[in-house]
Enzyme design. Sequence first.
Site, short mmCIF file in Angstrom:
data_model
loop_
_atom_site.label_atom_id
_atom_site.label_comp_id
_atom_site.label_asym_id
_atom_site.label_seq_id
_atom_site.Cartn_x
_atom_site.Cartn_y
_atom_site.Cartn_z
N VAL A 1 13.21 84.14 57.95
CA VAL A 1 12.50 82.86 57.98
C VAL A 1 11.68 82.73 59.26
O VAL A 1 10.53 82.26 59.22
CB VAL A 1 13.48 81.67 57.81
CG1 VAL A 1 12.75 80.34 57.92
CG2 VAL A 1 14.21 81.76 56.48
N CYS A 2 12.23 83.16 60.37
CA CYS A 2 11.48 83.07 61.64
C CYS A 2 10.23 83.94 61.59
O CYS A 2 9.17 83.54 62.07
CB CYS A 2 12.36 83.50 62.80
SG CYS A 2 13.78 82.42 63.08
N THR A 3 10.34 85.12 60.99
CA THR A 3 9.18 86.00 60.87
C THR A 3 8.11 85.33 60.01
O THR A 3 6.93 85.31 60.38
CB THR A 3 9.60 87.35 60.28
OG1 THR A 3 10.51 87.97 61.19
CG2 THR A 3 8.39 88.27 60.08
N LEU B 1 6.54 82.35 62.15
CA LEU B 1 5.67 82.75 63.25
C LEU B 1 4.43 83.50 62.75
O LEU B 1 3.35 83.33 63.32
CB LEU B 1 6.45 83.58 64.27
CG LEU B 1 7.22 82.80 65.34
CD1 LEU B 1 6.31 82.20 66.37
CD2 LEU B 1 8.16 81.76 64.80
#
Length: 160
Positions: A53-55, A58
Site C-alpha cells: 500500500v505504501c508503494t 508514494l
Amino acid sequence: MAHTLKIGDTAGDFRLPGGRLDGETFHRREYTLSEQRGKPLVLAFYPGDDTPVCTAQLCSYSDGLAQLQSSGAAVWGISPQGLDSHERFARGRDLRMPLLADQERTVAKSFGIAAPLIGLRRAVFILDATGRLHWKHVTAVGATYPPATTLTAQLVRLSA
C-alpha cells in the site's frame, strides 16, 4: 498518544533527515518545517518503504508530483525507516519527492498518529503557507490513502 492536529491548528516546527532522488543522485540533507513557510506543504506519513500500500501511495504521489507542485506546494513522504531504506525505495520506484526519516517517531507523535507495532498511522496533512492545518486524512487501519487528484483539489481550494 497525542491528539491529532485539528483543522486550523499550527503544526510545530520539526527537523528530520531526508533525501530526494534527482537524476541518479540521492541528495541527503536536513529538512525543517519552517523552511516551507510561505508555501503550502503536503506531508504524507506512511508506515513502511516497499510495502504494497505504501508503494502504491508514494508512486501515485510521485506520478502526480507536477500537478501537486503546480500550486506551489512541496510534497514530503515521512516514515520510520532510515535514509538507506529511503534511498533504496526511491531508486527502486523512481520516487522524486523528499523522503524523511522519523526513526524515533517524534514527528508522528507530534501529529498524533504514532501507533504501536506499525510505527505510525497512514495520514496525509496539507499545511497552508503559514503552517496551519488546512486538510487531513488519517486512517484507522492504514489500507487506504487519498489519491493525488484529491490532494490537488485541496491545494486548489487553499490557493483560491
